[in-house]
Every structure is written in structure tokens, then in C-alpha cells.
Design a protein around this motif. Structure first.
Motif, short mmCIF file in Angstrom:
data_model
loop_
_atom_site.label_atom_id
_atom_site.label_comp_id
_atom_site.label_asym_id
_atom_site.label_seq_id
_atom_site.Cartn_x
_atom_site.Cartn_y
_atom_site.Cartn_z
N VAL A 113 0.88 -1.25 -0.06
CA VAL A 113 -0.06 0.08 0.18
C VAL A 113 1.00 1.36 0.09
O VAL A 113 1.80 1.27 0.84
CB VAL A 113 -0.99 0.10 1.26
CG1 VAL A 113 -1.54 1.38 1.33
CG2 VAL A 113 -1.95 -1.09 1.18
N LEU A 114 0.57 2.03 -0.95
CA LEU A 114 1.37 3.65 -0.95
C LEU A 114 0.61 4.40 -0.48
O LEU A 114 -0.60 4.63 -0.29
CB LEU A 114 1.67 3.88 -2.48
CG LEU A 114 2.18 2.81 -3.43
CD1 LEU A 114 2.35 3.46 -4.80
CD2 LEU A 114 3.55 2.27 -2.95
N LYS A 115 1.47 5.38 0.52
CA LYS A 115 0.61 6.45 1.18
C LYS A 115 0.80 7.63 0.47
O LYS A 115 1.99 7.87 0.24
CB LYS A 115 1.10 6.46 2.66
CG LYS A 115 0.13 7.86 3.55
CD LYS A 115 0.64 7.48 4.78
CE LYS A 115 -0.30 6.28 5.52
NZ LYS A 115 -0.30 6.41 6.96
N VAL A 116 -0.18 8.40 0.02
CA VAL A 116 0.15 9.59 -1.17
C VAL A 116 0.87 10.75 -0.11
O VAL A 116 0.67 11.15 0.92
CB VAL A 116 -1.21 9.91 -1.44
CG1 VAL A 116 -0.96 11.23 -2.48
CG2 VAL A 116 -2.03 8.96 -2.31
N ARG A 117 1.79 11.39 -0.88
CA ARG A 117 2.47 12.33 -0.49
C ARG A 117 2.29 13.57 -1.09
O ARG A 117 2.24 13.60 -2.07
CB ARG A 117 4.16 11.99 -0.22
CG ARG A 117 4.50 10.82 0.42
CD ARG A 117 5.62 10.06 0.32
NE ARG A 117 6.85 11.14 0.60
CZ ARG A 117 8.20 10.80 0.67
NH1 ARG A 117 8.66 9.72 0.27
NH2 ARG A 117 9.23 11.59 0.83
N ASP A 118 2.67 14.73 -0.37
CA ASP A 118 2.35 16.13 -1.16
C ASP A 118 3.50 16.28 -2.05
O ASP A 118 4.86 16.28 -1.88
CB ASP A 118 2.42 17.01 0.14
CG ASP A 118 2.03 18.46 -0.57
OD1 ASP A 118 2.09 18.67 -1.60
OD2 ASP A 118 2.10 19.40 0.46
N LEU A 119 2.87 16.50 -3.30
CA LEU A 119 4.09 16.90 -4.41
C LEU A 119 4.72 18.19 -4.24
O LEU A 119 5.95 18.08 -4.43
CB LEU A 119 3.00 17.10 -5.95
CG LEU A 119 4.01 17.33 -7.08
CD1 LEU A 119 5.15 16.71 -7.47
CD2 LEU A 119 2.90 17.73 -8.15
N GLU A 120 4.07 19.10 -3.60
CA GLU A 120 4.81 20.32 -3.25
C GLU A 120 6.01 20.23 -2.76
O GLU A 120 7.17 20.99 -2.66
CB GLU A 120 3.87 21.33 -2.79
CG GLU A 120 2.69 21.91 -3.67
CD GLU A 120 3.14 22.79 -4.91
OE1 GLU A 120 4.38 23.28 -4.80
OE2 GLU A 120 2.47 23.26 -5.85
N ARG A 121 5.96 19.35 -1.62
CA ARG A 121 7.12 19.10 -0.59
C ARG A 121 8.12 18.14 -0.87
O ARG A 121 9.01 18.07 -0.13
CB ARG A 121 6.37 18.76 0.51
CG ARG A 121 5.42 19.86 1.33
CD ARG A 121 4.75 19.49 2.73
NE ARG A 121 3.85 20.54 3.11
CZ ARG A 121 4.35 21.33 4.04
NH1 ARG A 121 5.56 21.38 4.54
NH2 ARG A 121 3.65 22.17 4.34
N PHE A 122 7.79 17.44 -2.00
CA PHE A 122 8.68 16.25 -2.37
C PHE A 122 9.93 16.67 -2.96
O PHE A 122 9.96 17.42 -3.94
CB PHE A 122 7.97 15.20 -3.27
CG PHE A 122 8.89 14.07 -3.71
CD1 PHE A 122 8.87 13.00 -2.64
CD2 PHE A 122 9.19 13.84 -4.86
CE1 PHE A 122 9.64 11.94 -3.01
CE2 PHE A 122 9.95 12.59 -5.11
CZ PHE A 122 10.27 11.83 -4.06
N ASP A 123 11.16 16.09 -2.51
CA ASP A 123 12.67 16.38 -3.36
C ASP A 123 12.83 15.21 -4.06
O ASP A 123 12.74 13.99 -3.64
CB ASP A 123 13.33 16.40 -2.08
CG ASP A 123 14.84 16.83 -2.61
OD1 ASP A 123 15.08 16.97 -3.76
OD2 ASP A 123 15.77 16.79 -1.70
N PHE A 124 12.95 15.39 -5.49
CA PHE A 124 13.08 14.48 -6.45
C PHE A 124 14.78 13.95 -6.48
O PHE A 124 14.96 12.96 -7.22
CB PHE A 124 12.85 15.09 -7.76
CG PHE A 124 11.11 14.74 -7.91
CD1 PHE A 124 10.62 13.90 -8.76
CD2 PHE A 124 10.39 16.21 -7.81
CE1 PHE A 124 9.47 13.76 -8.68
CE2 PHE A 124 9.20 16.17 -7.91
CZ PHE A 124 8.46 15.01 -8.39
N ALA A 125 15.36 14.60 -5.68
CA ALA A 125 16.80 14.10 -5.73
C ALA A 125 16.79 12.62 -5.30
O ALA A 125 16.36 12.02 -4.30
CB ALA A 125 17.72 14.78 -4.52
N GLY A 126 17.65 11.70 -6.18
CA GLY A 126 17.64 10.34 -5.76
C GLY A 126 16.30 9.58 -6.30
O GLY A 126 16.52 8.09 -6.24
#
Length: 341
Positions: free
Chosen positions: A52-65
Motif C-alpha cells: 500500500v502506498l501512502k500519498v505524499r504532497d507533491l509540493e514538498r517532495f524532493d526528487f533527488a535520488g
């Protein structure tokens, strides 16, 4: 070793289908992150049978890695966050219309132009074509290889799922309302969609075409051949899932029905279902959930030189969106492009 994959727009119809498709096809992902707007943060989405994936806030997500981002959040959101992800080293496959016609952004259908996936694009973004374009060019590619397409006249019959979950809800509520004498009130469409067809998808342009019709022309030329002329009429129909198209093609050289049938039978991503008897053709209802583009009603068009006509049907949420994006990711994996990120 697998990848870290971000799904942007994870709570939408296409986003959910991308998550489902990744799991079904066993894409090598060690970590899958579901991203959406802040109001959806904390929601849960199934990934395969036991995760199960818990949805996270796109605005706060760091795409590094994060090696791979599969985007389907709407064009305005992609315009902001796809370049941000790419700048962090994440290779983006974008399903919106935002980048499709931009120079330096490959527009890819793996069965048609996989050569554009041999290396990482400089901008770090690959575009997924429009759903109606994808199924048409998959069917046309094996024929174009034989005789070269000159001109296409196509009428589409596009399901409401192409306009999102709210559009699907509107068809359902309007259909139910008609049976209880509750007059339909259009919100997602310009006119009632239940028991109706609407020859209007996307906004009108100055020449009278709609943006959806324009997309089919410019995208076909970018993907298949810059010299092809396309005349499209795009129609929304009261079907939940599955787009259909009546396609009339004029070729530069002679091509027989037999040649076309043999080529379509061998073509990747195509299922030829055409027995010329009652029920010997594909319809949207029966192909929902299938991966192929189904071709039926293949016949000679005697009104133009070197003409053929056919009917094609595909699940717009799968091959028209999620599956095509995942196939792009799979090809990038096979080519080692994701490992070089």
C-alpha cells in the motif's frame, strides 16, 4: 537493483492505472512514491497484491535520488514540477499535453519510434502522446512501412474516462438521473453526455478545429512522418472506457488488403479481429483492460487512390496512457538509460 519511481498525479484515473500497470508488469522498482496535491496527502493506494502506498504532497517532495518520474497530474502542474524533477536528475515521462510539441522533447510510442529512447534527452523529459493519437499510429505503423501514408481522415469515438474521473461520474449520474426523471445538468461537458454524443473535445481553435483534432495531426507527424496530412473529427461518446476510431487512409503506393492484414497480424501491440460476420469486430466494451490496439473492419477505400479504411479500438487508460508510459520506462531500462541517470 531496482529504481526509485515517483508517480505524480497518483490519485487520478491515469495515475492509478500507472501504479496498477507497474505492479502487473513487474517493473524493477525498489521504491514507488505516490504523489498528488496536498489535499490528497495521506490517502492510500494499493500497489500489487500486498503493498500500500501512502500519498505524499507533491509540493514538498524532493526528487533527488529518484531515477524515474511518471507524471499525469494535468498540464499546468507538469509545467511546474516536471522541470523541477528533471533538474534533480529524475527522468520524467509526462502524460500531459504540456511538452509534447516542444523541441528537444521526444514524443514516443515504443512500437512506432523506439529509436528516441536510446539515450537520455537533454531536457530530461519524454512525452507520452495523446490517447487517440497513440492507438492510431500503432495501427498505422506496419502499413506505413509498406506503402507510406499520405493522408488520414479519422473520426474518433472517445470515452468519458479520457476527461477524468469527474467526467465518468457525470456520465453515471446523468444516466441514472434520466431514469428517475432528473434532467441532466452538464458540468464536465458542454452538453449532456448520457444518451448523447458531443463533437467537441478540448477548446476550439481559430480554424474551427478543436485542440484535440489539432493534436492528432501534429502528433502523428512528429511520431510517424512529418509529411502526413490528418483531418480529424473528435467526438465524446457515452462510454466509460475505450476509444474507437474510424480511420480512412490514402497511401503513396499501392497496398492490398492482404498485405495490410499480414502486416497487422505481425505488428507489435496490434490484434487483428476482423471476421466479416456478426460480432466479428472489436468494441470498447469488450476490450477494456486489454493492452492491444484492436483493428477491425479493414477494407479497401475506393474513393481515393491506394485507399484503405479500418476501425480501431483501445483502452485509453492503458495503451492510451498508462501502459504506453510504462512501456517507455521498460525500454529505457533495457537500454540502460535509467542506470546512467
Amino acid at each position: 537493483m531496482g529504481y526509485k519511481v515517483a508517480i505524480v498525479g497518483a490519485t487520478g484515473a491515469v495515475g492509478r492505472e500507472i501504479i496498477k500497470t507497474l505492479a502487473e508488469r513487474g517493473f524493477p522498482a525498489d521504491e514507488v512514491v505516490a504523489l498528488a496535491s496536498g489535499r490528497s496527502a495521506g490517502a492510500e493506494i494499493s500497489y500489487g497484491e500486498d503493498r500500500v502506498l501512502k500519498v505524499r504532497d507533491l509540493e514538498r517532495f524532493d526528487f533527488a535520488g529518484t531515477q524515474l518520474g511518471l507524471f499525469s497530474p494535468g498540464a499546468a502542474v507538469s509545467a511546474v514540477h516536471a522541470p523541477r524533477a528533471a533538474a534533480a536528475g529524475c527522468l520524467v515521462i509526462d502524460n500531459t499535453s504540456q511538452f509534447r510539441m516542444e523541441p528537444g522533447v521526444p514524443l514516443v510510442v515504443p512500437e512506432v519510434n523506439p529509436q528516441h529512447l536510446a539515450r537520455r534527452p537533454k531536457r530530461g523529459i519524454i512525452a507520452n502522446p495523446n490517447c487517440s493519437t497513440i492507438q492510431m499510429v500503432v495501427a498505422l505503423k506496419p502499413l506505413h512501412d509498406i506503402a507510406k501514408v499520405r493522408r488520414i481522415v479519422v473520426a474518433t469515438y472517445q470515452s468519458v474516462s479520457g476527461a477524468g474521473k469527474e467526467a465518468m461520474d457525470e456520465l453515471w449520474s446523468q444516466t441514472r438521473g434520466i431514469f428517475v426523471n432528473d434532467p441532466p445538468t452538464p458540468e464536465q461537458f458542454t452538453k449532456p453526455i448520457a444518451f448523447n454524443v458531443i463533437p467537441h473535445i478540448d477548446r476550439f481553435m481559430d480554424d474551427g478545429a478543436t485542440k484535440e483534432e489539432w493534436k492528432m495531426g501534429v502528433e502523428t507527424r512528429k511520431i510517424l512522418d512529418p509529411d502526413i496530412q490528418v483531418m480529424a473529427t473528435c467526438v465524446r461518446v457515452p462510454v466509460m472506457i475505450g476509444h474507437a476510431e474510424a480511420v480512412h487512409v490514402e497511401f503513396e503506393a499501392p497496398i492490398t488488403e492482404r498485405q495490410a492484414r499480414e502486416a497487422l497480424r505481425e505488428a507489435p501491440g496490434v490484434t487483428l479481429l476482423d471476421t466479416r460476420d456478426d460480432g466479428g469486430y472489436a468494441t470498447p466494451l469488450e476490450i477494456a483492460g486489454e493492452d492491444s490496439v484492436f483493428v477491425s473492419r479493414l477494407r479497401r477505400d475506393p474513393t481515393v487512390p491506394n485507399g484503405l479504411a479500418f476501425w480501431c479500438v483501445a483502452d485509453n487508460l492503458r495503451k492510451g496512457a498508462a501502459l504506453n508510459a510504462v512501456q517507455i520506462a521498460e525500454e529505457l531500462h533495457r537500454n540502460g538509460v535509467l542506470d546512467a541517470a
